[in-house]
Design a protein around this motif. Sequence first.
Motif, PDB file in Angstrom:
ATOM      1  N   LEU A  55     -20.981  31.013 -21.484  1.00 45.13           N
ATOM      2  CA  LEU A  55     -21.841  29.880 -21.836  1.00 45.13           C
ATOM      3  C   LEU A  55     -23.252  30.077 -21.306  1.00 45.13           C
ATOM      4  N   MET A  56     -23.350  30.565 -20.089  1.00 41.41           N
ATOM      5  CA  MET A  56     -24.684  30.809 -19.509  1.00 41.41           C
ATOM      6  C   MET A  56     -25.407  31.924 -20.247  1.00 41.41           C
ATOM      7  N   SER A  57     -24.675  32.965 -20.649  1.00 44.55           N
ATOM      8  CA  SER A  57     -25.317  34.059 -21.383  1.00 44.55           C
ATOM      9  C   SER A  57     -25.664  33.660 -22.812  1.00 44.55           C
ATOM     10  N   ALA A  58     -25.056  32.617 -23.322  1.00 42.73           N
ATOM     11  CA  ALA A  58     -25.328  32.188 -24.692  1.00 42.73           C
ATOM     12  C   ALA A  58     -26.518  31.256 -24.784  1.00 42.73           C
ATOM     13  N   LEU A  59     -26.922  30.666 -23.691  1.00 41.29           N
ATOM     14  CA  LEU A  59     -28.024  29.698 -23.707  1.00 41.29           C
ATOM     15  C   LEU A  59     -29.318  30.367 -23.256  1.00 41.29           C
ATOM     16  N   ARG A  60     -30.380  30.111 -24.012  1.00 40.58           N
ATOM     17  CA  ARG A  60     -31.720  30.592 -23.656  1.00 40.58           C
ATOM     18  C   ARG A  60     -32.711  29.439 -23.845  1.00 40.58           C
ATOM     19  N   ASN A 105     -40.265  28.818 -23.954  1.00 39.65           N
ATOM     20  CA  ASN A 105     -41.429  27.960 -23.772  1.00 39.65           C
ATOM     21  C   ASN A 105     -42.118  27.693 -25.112  1.00 39.65           C
ATOM     22  N   GLU A 106     -43.071  26.783 -25.078  1.00 40.23           N
ATOM     23  CA  GLU A 106     -43.777  26.398 -26.297  1.00 40.23           C
ATOM     24  C   GLU A 106     -44.513  27.579 -26.929  1.00 40.23           C
ATOM     25  N   TYR A 107     -45.025  28.486 -26.104  1.00 43.09           N
ATOM     26  CA  TYR A 107     -45.807  29.615 -26.611  1.00 43.09           C
ATOM     27  C   TYR A 107     -44.935  30.844 -26.880  1.00 43.09           C
ATOM     28  N   GLU A 108     -43.617  30.722 -26.805  1.00 42.14           N
ATOM     29  CA  GLU A 108     -42.725  31.855 -26.989  1.00 42.14           C
ATOM     30  C   GLU A 108     -41.855  31.674 -28.230  1.00 42.14           C
ATOM     31  N   ARG A 109     -41.491  32.835 -28.800  1.00 38.67           N
ATOM     32  CA  ARG A 109     -40.510  32.865 -29.878  1.00 38.67           C
ATOM     33  C   ARG A 109     -39.493  33.958 -29.548  1.00 38.67           C
ATOM     34  N   GLY A 110     -38.253  33.743 -29.994  1.00 40.88           N
ATOM     35  CA  GLY A 110     -37.193  34.710 -29.755  1.00 40.88           C
ATOM     36  C   GLY A 110     -36.735  35.354 -31.040  1.00 40.88           C
ATOM     37  N   VAL A 111     -36.842  36.683 -31.118  1.00 43.86           N
ATOM     38  CA  VAL A 111     -36.368  37.427 -32.281  1.00 43.86           C
ATOM     39  C   VAL A 111     -34.898  37.756 -32.039  1.00 43.86           C
ATOM     40  N   ILE A 112     -34.008  37.257 -32.901  1.00 45.98           N
ATOM     41  CA  ILE A 112     -32.561  37.365 -32.720  1.00 45.98           C
ATOM     42  C   ILE A 112     -32.038  38.566 -33.504  1.00 45.98           C
ATOM     43  N   PHE A 113     -31.323  39.431 -32.813  1.00 45.36           N
ATOM     44  CA  PHE A 113     -30.634  40.562 -33.439  1.00 45.36           C
ATOM     45  C   PHE A 113     -29.121  40.281 -33.366  1.00 45.36           C
ATOM     46  N   ARG A 114     -28.474  40.286 -34.509  1.00 50.54           N
ATOM     47  CA  ARG A 114     -27.019  40.082 -34.562  1.00 50.54           C
ATOM     48  C   ARG A 114     -26.371  41.367 -35.069  1.00 50.54           C
ATOM     49  N   LEU A 115     -25.686  42.018 -34.167  1.00 48.47           N
ATOM     50  CA  LEU A 115     -25.080  43.319 -34.459  1.00 48.47           C
ATOM     51  C   LEU A 115     -26.118  44.312 -34.990  1.00 48.47           C
ATOM     52  N   GLY A 116     -27.311  44.261 -34.382  1.00 52.71           N
ATOM     53  CA  GLY A 116     -28.375  45.200 -34.737  1.00 52.71           C
ATOM     54  C   GLY A 116     -29.257  44.772 -35.885  1.00 52.71           C
ATOM     55  N   ARG A 117     -28.927  43.685 -36.565  1.00 54.53           N
ATOM     56  CA  ARG A 117     -29.734  43.220 -37.693  1.00 54.53           C
ATOM     57  C   ARG A 117     -30.526  41.980 -37.280  1.00 54.53           C
ATOM     58  N   VAL A 118     -31.765  41.920 -37.767  1.00 55.85           N
ATOM     59  CA  VAL A 118     -32.623  40.789 -37.437  1.00 55.85           C
ATOM     60  C   VAL A 118     -32.176  39.565 -38.224  1.00 55.85           C
ATOM     61  N   ILE A 119     -31.945  38.477 -37.520  1.00 57.88           N
ATOM     62  CA  ILE A 119     -31.607  37.211 -38.178  1.00 57.88           C
ATOM     63  C   ILE A 119     -32.892  36.457 -38.509  1.00 57.88           C
ATOM     64  N   LYS A 120     -33.595  35.999 -37.486  1.00 62.13           N
ATOM     65  CA  LYS A 120     -34.882  35.328 -37.647  1.00 62.13           C
ATOM     66  C   LYS A 120     -35.455  35.089 -36.255  1.00 62.13           C
ATOM     67  N   ALA A 121     -36.648  34.545 -36.224  1.00 63.56           N
ATOM     68  CA  ALA A 121     -37.279  34.174 -34.957  1.00 63.56           C
ATOM     69  C   ALA A 121     -37.016  32.695 -34.696  1.00 63.56           C
ATOM     70  N   LYS A 122     -36.569  32.388 -33.496  1.00 59.54           N
ATOM     71  CA  LYS A 122     -36.259  31.010 -33.129  1.00 59.54           C
ATOM     72  C   LYS A 122     -37.128  30.570 -31.965  1.00 59.54           C
ATOM     73  N   GLY A 123     -37.192  29.265 -31.793  1.00 54.55           N
ATOM     74  CA  GLY A 123     -37.916  28.689 -30.676  1.00 54.55           C
ATOM     75  C   GLY A 123     -39.037  27.800 -31.138  1.00 54.55           C
ATOM     76  N   ILE A 176     -32.028  27.691 -27.154  1.00 60.39           N
ATOM     77  CA  ILE A 176     -31.501  28.604 -28.159  1.00 60.39           C
ATOM     78  C   ILE A 176     -30.054  28.939 -27.784  1.00 60.39           C
ATOM     79  N   LEU A 177     -29.197  28.893 -28.773  1.00 61.50           N
ATOM     80  CA  LEU A 177     -27.780  29.223 -28.568  1.00 61.50           C
ATOM     81  C   LEU A 177     -27.476  30.555 -29.234  1.00 61.50           C
ATOM     82  N   LEU A 178     -27.000  31.507 -28.436  1.00 63.60           N
ATOM     83  CA  LEU A 178     -26.664  32.833 -28.922  1.00 63.60           C
ATOM     84  C   LEU A 178     -25.159  33.034 -28.880  1.00 63.60           C
ATOM     85  N   ILE A 179     -24.691  33.958 -29.724  1.00 63.66           N
ATOM     86  CA  ILE A 179     -23.287  34.355 -29.691  1.00 63.66           C
ATOM     87  C   ILE A 179     -23.152  35.463 -28.653  1.00 63.66           C
TER      88      ILE A 179
END
Length: 245
Positions: free
Chosen positions: A15-20, A23-41, A45-48
């Motif tokens: 659960l701790m590793s899944a939560l990120r 900040n307001e000035y930051e975005r997170g680029v999500i990679f799911r099994l090596g493929r880009v999903i989208k930028a969040k934030g 943020i909830l990660l698998i």
Amino acid sequence: MISVLPIAAIVLFLLMSALRVLNEYERGVIFRLGRVIKAKGPGLILLIPVIDKMTRVSLRIVTLDVPHQDVITRDNVSVKVNAVVYFRVVDPVKSIIEVEDFIFATSQLAQTTLRSVCGGVELDDLLAHREEVNQRIQDILDKHTDPWGIKVTTVEVKYIDLPQEMQRAMAKQAEAERERRAKVIAAEGEFQAADKLTQAAKIIAESPQALQLRYLQTLREMSSESKAATVIPVPLDLLRMAMKP
């Protein structure tokens, strides 16, 4: 009870590793099994766990100091030039997948662009038209960094280091220019004075009474001065009359 504790610890860790939190000035680029999903934030943020990985990207303006570059201008003058570049990330996904290190890549591109642009202009243009040089560098950088999701907002040439010989030559040139302007101003003053004297001579020639008034005014001015000897001017007409047989 003992078997429940490891399971609870594993669940808590996942659960701790899944939560990120971004900040307001930051975005997170999500990679799911090596493929880009989208930028969040921003925000939570909830990660698998194990499957998703996130790379943080700052959207704030980055100030990049371009070190001194040895440049030979178009008129063969060797100078050292440095600049400062302001840019920001506008597309977090492109800034991660299109270039390995966008800050380093932008820095290297800024150095080569600074050398090429400053080497294509003359020294006088580099000193007198710095805004145009800044705009040219910005346009080139913005064109090349646009595929990386980078927007170059401002480029400023900070310092131009001239050789001592060139500084002395420019000082002599400036001194010669000032002397030329002084001579031109003096010549224009003489021309205007001669023109006024010509106009005064024409007026006196047309009105002899004006010459007599000017003669009396000169006598008054000379008599008001405290001198041991007083010189009285004699009109040329009287001398001509006296010299006639």
